[in-house]
Design an enzyme around this catalytic site. Structure first.
Site, PDB file in Angstrom:
ATOM      1  N   ASP A  93       6.213   0.526   6.954  1.00  0.00           N
ATOM      2  CA  ASP A  93       4.776   0.292   6.711  1.00  0.00           C
ATOM      3  C   ASP A  93       4.240   1.341   5.744  1.00  0.00           C
ATOM      4  OD1 ASP A  93       2.229  -0.694   6.855  1.00  0.00           O
ATOM      5  OD2 ASP A  93       1.782   0.166   8.798  1.00  0.00           O
ATOM      6  N   ASP A 126      -0.138   4.291   1.035  1.00  0.00           N
ATOM      7  CA  ASP A 126      -0.505   5.296   2.034  1.00  0.00           C
ATOM      8  C   ASP A 126       0.154   4.982   3.375  1.00  0.00           C
ATOM      9  OD1 ASP A 126      -2.112   2.954   2.115  1.00  0.00           O
ATOM     10  OD2 ASP A 126      -3.546   3.943   3.427  1.00  0.00           O
ATOM     11  N   GLU A 159      -5.102   1.737   2.240  1.00  0.00           N
ATOM     12  CA  GLU A 159      -5.111   0.515   3.068  1.00  0.00           C
ATOM     13  C   GLU A 159      -5.300   0.861   4.538  1.00  0.00           C
ATOM     14  OE1 GLU A 159      -3.512  -2.774   5.561  1.00  0.00           O
ATOM     15  OE2 GLU A 159      -2.790  -0.724   5.456  1.00  0.00           O
ATOM     16  N   GLU A 160      -4.714   1.981   4.959  1.00  0.00           N
ATOM     17  CA  GLU A 160      -4.751   2.331   6.380  1.00  0.00           C
ATOM     18  C   GLU A 160      -6.092   2.916   6.825  1.00  0.00           C
ATOM     19  OE1 GLU A 160      -2.561   1.346   8.309  1.00  0.00           O
ATOM     20  OE2 GLU A 160      -0.575   1.413   7.400  1.00  0.00           O
ATOM     21  N   GLU A 212       3.965  -6.341   3.816  1.00  0.00           N
ATOM     22  CA  GLU A 212       3.767  -5.682   5.123  1.00  0.00           C
ATOM     23  C   GLU A 212       4.895  -6.112   6.066  1.00  0.00           C
ATOM     24  OE1 GLU A 212       1.549  -3.529   6.122  1.00  0.00           O
ATOM     25  OE2 GLU A 212      -0.259  -3.776   4.911  1.00  0.00           O
ATOM     26  N   HIS A 224       3.043   2.594  12.745  1.00  0.00           N
ATOM     27  CA  HIS A 224       1.960   3.357  13.386  1.00  0.00           C
ATOM     28  C   HIS A 224       2.423   4.072  14.648  1.00  0.00           C
ATOM     29  CE1 HIS A 224      -1.531   0.981  11.313  1.00  0.00           C
ATOM     30  NE2 HIS A 224      -0.435   0.993  10.582  1.00  0.00           N
ATOM     31  N   HIS A 246       0.843  -1.187   0.000  1.00  0.00           N
ATOM     32  CA  HIS A 246       0.000   0.000   0.000  1.00  0.00           C
ATOM     33  C   HIS A 246       0.881   1.240   0.000  1.00  0.00           C
ATOM     34  CE1 HIS A 246       0.477   0.681   4.406  1.00  0.00           C
ATOM     35  NE2 HIS A 246       0.345  -0.624   4.538  1.00  0.00           N
TER      36      HIS A 246
HETATM   37 ZN   LIG Z   1       0.705  -1.599   6.365  1.00  0.00          ZN
END
Ligand SMILES: [Zn+2]
Length: 418
Positions: free
Chosen positions: A111, A81, A143-144, A168, A355, A79
């Site tokens: 990520d 984003d 995706e997030e 991932e 994150h 992903h």
């Molecule tokens: Zn991810």
């Protein structure tokens, strides 16, 4: 024809192109700059690139970059984003890649924008004209937040391939399963009135008490009925996350809301769970004189399971020397599986660093990941893959994954193996 810049330069440019996705409009950004970079680098390697619009998301797109032809093939997916970041809690600028202590820091380093730089740098060394099956690099949006990029792929039935790996951050461990997630809100409307006489109203909080009791019974039933030893928490969970109701001790509560999540094991259907919960509600409405509605706080994500018999799991176990496992976070894996692509999650970096401030990818993850990528491309794109033959030659492994012996670099010269 230009060639892509060095790996670190690619990663710097990806990190320097903000692409936050969020359900909060104040954070939400376009991912088009990231897609443009990937498109230019992959085009220079001979890929044909399709930039795919996503319904109702005019600022966000997917990229499908393909080289080679055939019925089988491999998707390497990620992903584009990132999540938002905590202002003031980073030691360095989140949008400026910084190398410290053998780690590459930046928002999206593990990520997972960094994965694309690792993939493209790997491809630079390979003779892609020799491909016998297609290689597809897939870069998705959102995706997030909503997973709208992956959902659009399923709705439009885009992409055909036999296998996929989503990069991932799993610390190079092959992941073949995760739970699904639903987040729901139950809203009860009663009738407020003076607290001195219960007959003057219908108490929404009393009704919510009944709803919660029923949900807790349902939760117990699910726990009894469904178990999966491949998960640390080996049963489906339901968490009551927040509750709001009423305004004053001397008023009958007129309105009450409960938000909860439900994380189902592979094999359970989110839709059926939702329907089962719905059947609990009318009886409570009737006995309490309230109206009860349930609605989703966001579109659910299905659980993910790729068969432990799948060649992609065996190949990744052989390449990583690690046994397949499950994780506690959600991915786009179930959507690629819905497209008929047997999918595994495997990538550099750790979810422990994702994150949160000071996200990084450890430098020592990069070379082993490149070795894995070369092995995957050799097995699924460079060899003439007879899919029936793969099935016949690889004995099934049992549920607890005794690794089977596969050599993804079959027929490859020793020095080309790494
Ligand atoms: Zn991810």
């Amino acid at each position: 024809m230009n060639t892509p810049p060095p790996l670190i330069t690619m990663m710097s440019q990806l990190i320097a192109s903000p692409s936050i996705s969020s359900s909060q409009a104040s954070w939400d950004q376009s991912n088009k700059k990231v897609i443009e970079l990937l498109e230019s680098w992959l085009s220079s390697l001979g890929f044909s690139c399709e930039v795919m619009a996503i319904p109702n998301r005019p600022n966000n797109v997917n990229l499908i970059a393909t080289i080679g032809h055939g019925e089988g093939g491999l998707v390497l997916s990620g992903h584009t984003d990132t999540v938002p970041y905590d202002q003031g809690r980073w030691q360095s600028d989140p949008f400026s890649l910084e190398e410290r202590d053998n780690k590459l820091y930046g928002l999206g380093s593990c990520d997972m924008k960094g994965f694309f730089a690792v993939v493209i740098d790997t491809l630079r060394d390979m003779d892609l004209r020799q491909l016998k099956e297609p290689l597809i690099i897939l870069a998705t949006a959102d995706e997030e937040s909503s997973m709208s990029g992956a959902r659009a792929l399923v709705n439009q039935q885009k992409i055909k391939a036999r296998y996929a790996v989503i990069g991932e951050p799993t610390q190079l461990k092959p992941i073949y399963a995760h739970k699904g997630i639903m987040m729901e809100r139950i809203q009860i409307k009663g009738q407020s009135g003076h607290s001195s006489n219960p007959a003057l109203g219908n108490n929404a909080m009393d009704a919510m008490h009944l709803v919660m009791s029923e949900l807790m019974t349902f939760r117990q039933q699910l726990k009894k009925k469904y178990r999966d030893a491949s998960f640390v928490i080996d049963y489906p969970t339901m968490n009551f996350g927040c509750i709001h109701g009423g305004d004053s001790a001397n008023r009958i509560c007129g309105k009450c809301e409960l938000d909860f999540d439900l994380r189902a094991l592979p094999g359970m259907s989110n839709q059926s769970l939702m329907e089962e919960i719905q059947t609990i509600l009318p009886k409570i409405e009737e006995t309490t004189g309230t109206t009860i509605e349930m609605r989703s706080l966001f579109e659910d994500i299905p659980s993910f399971l790729t068969s432990t018999d799948s060649d992609i799991l065996k190949t990744c176990e052989a390449l990583t020397q690690q046994t397949g496992d499950s994780v506690a976070f959600c991915t786009e894996g179930p959507f690629l599986n819905q497209l008929g692509i047997e999918t595994l999650i495997l990538g550099p970096g750790s979810i422990d660093q994702a994150h949160q401030p000071n996200e990084f990818m450890a430098l020592d993850q990069i070379k082993p990941m490149q070795h894995i990528l070369k092995g995957l491309i050799h097995r699924y794109c460079l060899q003439t893959v007879d899919n029936k033959l793969i099935k016949a030659n690889t004995p099934p492994i049992d549920k607890h994954h005794k690794q089977t012996k596969i050599d993804p670099f079959n027929n490859v010269d020793e020095e080309d193996r790494v």
